[in-house]
Design a protein around this motif. Sequence first.
Motif, mmCIF file in Angstrom:
data_model
loop_
_atom_site.group_PDB
_atom_site.id
_atom_site.type_symbol
_atom_site.label_atom_id
_atom_site.label_comp_id
_atom_site.label_asym_id
_atom_site.label_seq_id
_atom_site.Cartn_x
_atom_site.Cartn_y
_atom_site.Cartn_z
ATOM 1 N N GLY A 1 0.797 -1.219 0.000
ATOM 2 C CA GLY A 1 0.000 0.000 0.000
ATOM 3 C C GLY A 1 0.831 1.271 0.000
ATOM 4 O O GLY A 1 0.318 2.351 -0.288
ATOM 5 N N HIS A 2 2.131 1.148 0.301
ATOM 6 C CA HIS A 2 2.982 2.336 0.308
ATOM 7 C C HIS A 2 3.125 2.994 -1.065
ATOM 8 O O HIS A 2 3.119 4.222 -1.139
ATOM 9 N N PRO A 3 3.273 2.237 -2.151
ATOM 10 C CA PRO A 3 3.382 2.906 -3.450
ATOM 11 C C PRO A 3 2.163 3.790 -3.744
ATOM 12 O O PRO A 3 2.312 4.939 -4.192
ATOM 13 N N GLU A 4 0.978 3.286 -3.458
ATOM 14 C CA GLU A 4 -0.238 4.062 -3.708
ATOM 15 C C GLU A 4 -0.293 5.297 -2.805
ATOM 16 O O GLU A 4 -0.624 6.385 -3.269
ATOM 17 N N ARG A 5 0.050 5.119 -1.528
ATOM 18 C CA ARG A 5 0.036 6.257 -0.602
ATOM 19 C C ARG A 5 1.057 7.316 -1.009
ATOM 20 O O ARG A 5 0.787 8.515 -0.930
ATOM 21 N N LYS A 6 2.238 6.870 -1.433
ATOM 22 C CA LYS A 6 3.263 7.822 -1.880
ATOM 23 C C LYS A 6 2.783 8.584 -3.111
ATOM 24 O O LYS A 6 3.030 9.786 -3.243
ATOM 25 N N PHE A 7 2.098 7.890 -4.003
ATOM 26 C CA PHE A 7 1.617 8.556 -5.203
ATOM 27 C C PHE A 7 0.510 9.555 -4.870
ATOM 28 O O PHE A 7 0.482 10.658 -5.426
ATOM 29 N N ILE A 8 -0.378 9.201 -3.968
ATOM 30 C CA ILE A 8 -1.432 10.134 -3.547
ATOM 31 C C ILE A 8 -0.797 11.380 -2.938
ATOM 32 O O ILE A 8 -1.202 12.506 -3.238
ATOM 33 N N LYS A 9 0.208 11.185 -2.110
ATOM 34 C CA LYS A 9 0.918 12.327 -1.516
ATOM 35 C C LYS A 9 1.552 13.192 -2.605
ATOM 36 O O LYS A 9 1.501 14.422 -2.539
ATOM 37 N N TYR A 10 2.125 12.551 -3.604
ATOM 38 C CA TYR A 10 2.726 13.259 -4.739
ATOM 39 C C TYR A 10 1.691 14.148 -5.430
ATOM 40 O O TYR A 10 1.935 15.331 -5.683
ATOM 41 N N VAL A 11 0.510 13.605 -5.713
ATOM 42 C CA VAL A 11 -0.545 14.379 -6.385
ATOM 43 C C VAL A 11 -0.981 15.549 -5.505
ATOM 44 O O VAL A 11 -1.131 16.676 -5.991
ATOM 45 N N LEU A 12 -1.153 15.293 -4.215
ATOM 46 C CA LEU A 12 -1.571 16.362 -3.300
ATOM 47 C C LEU A 12 -0.505 17.451 -3.196
ATOM 48 O O LEU A 12 -0.826 18.642 -3.117
ATOM 49 N N GLU A 13 0.753 17.065 -3.211
ATOM 50 C CA GLU A 13 1.837 18.058 -3.163
ATOM 51 C C GLU A 13 1.866 18.908 -4.430
ATOM 52 O O GLU A 13 2.106 20.122 -4.366
ATOM 53 N N LEU A 14 1.616 18.296 -5.577
ATOM 54 C CA LEU A 14 1.556 19.070 -6.818
ATOM 55 C C LEU A 14 0.430 20.095 -6.755
ATOM 56 O O LEU A 14 0.586 21.244 -7.174
ATOM 57 N N ARG A 15 -0.715 19.674 -6.214
ATOM 58 C CA ARG A 15 -1.846 20.601 -6.073
ATOM 59 C C ARG A 15 -1.503 21.719 -5.103
ATOM 60 O O ARG A 15 -1.819 22.879 -5.345
ATOM 61 N N ALA A 16 -0.835 21.389 -4.004
ATOM 62 C CA ALA A 16 -0.454 22.394 -3.008
ATOM 63 C C ALA A 16 0.536 23.405 -3.588
ATOM 64 O O ALA A 16 0.603 24.539 -3.115
ATOM 65 N N GLN A 17 1.253 22.997 -4.641
ATOM 66 C CA GLN A 17 2.164 23.918 -5.331
ATOM 67 C C GLN A 17 1.405 24.837 -6.284
ATOM 68 O O GLN A 17 2.000 25.667 -6.950
ATOM 69 N N GLY A 18 0.094 24.658 -6.370
ATOM 70 C CA GLY A 18 -0.726 25.526 -7.192
ATOM 71 C C GLY A 18 -1.099 24.955 -8.542
ATOM 72 O O GLY A 18 -1.720 25.637 -9.363
ATOM 73 N N MET A 19 -0.749 23.709 -8.800
ATOM 74 C CA MET A 19 -1.070 23.101 -10.097
ATOM 75 C C MET A 19 -2.529 22.671 -10.145
ATOM 76 O O MET A 19 -3.065 22.146 -9.171
ATOM 77 N N GLY A 20 -3.136 22.884 -11.307
ATOM 78 C CA GLY A 20 -4.477 22.392 -11.554
ATOM 79 C C GLY A 20 -4.411 20.973 -12.102
ATOM 80 O O GLY A 20 -3.324 20.442 -12.354
ATOM 81 N N PRO A 21 -5.571 20.351 -12.315
ATOM 82 C CA PRO A 21 -5.594 18.969 -12.802
ATOM 83 C C PRO A 21 -4.813 18.754 -14.104
ATOM 84 O O PRO A 21 -4.084 17.766 -14.220
ATOM 85 N N ASP A 22 -4.944 19.646 -15.070
ATOM 86 C CA ASP A 22 -4.215 19.482 -16.337
ATOM 87 C C ASP A 22 -2.705 19.524 -16.117
ATOM 88 O O ASP A 22 -1.966 18.713 -16.676
ATOM 89 N N ALA A 23 -2.253 20.453 -15.280
ATOM 90 C CA ALA A 23 -0.811 20.570 -15.006
ATOM 91 C C ALA A 23 -0.302 19.360 -14.227
ATOM 92 O O ALA A 23 0.821 18.904 -14.450
ATOM 93 N N ILE A 24 -1.123 18.831 -13.331
ATOM 94 C CA ILE A 24 -0.734 17.639 -12.583
ATOM 95 C C ILE A 24 -0.543 16.469 -13.540
ATOM 96 O O ILE A 24 0.452 15.746 -13.466
ATOM 97 N N VAL A 25 -1.486 16.297 -14.460
ATOM 98 C CA VAL A 25 -1.371 15.219 -15.450
ATOM 99 C C VAL A 25 -0.124 15.423 -16.306
ATOM 100 O O VAL A 25 0.633 14.476 -16.545
ATOM 101 N N ASP A 26 0.112 16.642 -16.753
ATOM 102 C CA ASP A 26 1.294 16.930 -17.571
ATOM 103 C C ASP A 26 2.581 16.620 -16.807
ATOM 104 O O ASP A 26 3.531 16.066 -17.380
#
Length: 151
Positions: A72-97
Amino acid sequence: MAITDKIYVKNHRQLSSQLDTNIPKGAFSGATLDILFQGGGLEKLDEATRDKVLDFAEDFLDCGCDNNPYCGHPERKFIKYVLELRAQGMGPDAIVDTMTAEYMLYAYSGDILSFLDQAIRRLEAVESLAEVEGDREMARKARNAKQALSG
């Protein structure tokens, strides 16, 4: 369904061809994790692709659990990664990019948006429950996290 179930390997057919094995589209499916974790055949990949695959393995599959990569750690790390990108101000399109550029992964922007919306709703619930329980510190942390995700 977890957001990690909606994260896909970009060009998975090309990777399957280079590795001489079928790999599923889902980045966090068991067979994909097996191939990445065990590293078998990665030398067959072109250098740029190999670097992205190794970056993914290093950033998300690196833990000392006996059940790795099924802990379960890989999934949790990835979720944290997505949340950190959002906290940096990225929107969904930028996160995907960004995930595509960094790891050769993709998702639908709507799935990322839905995930972020759910995260904000959960933080609102945590904040409300913490206030009911009189835990001002937890309520403050939840409020701050919610504001970081709300942008």
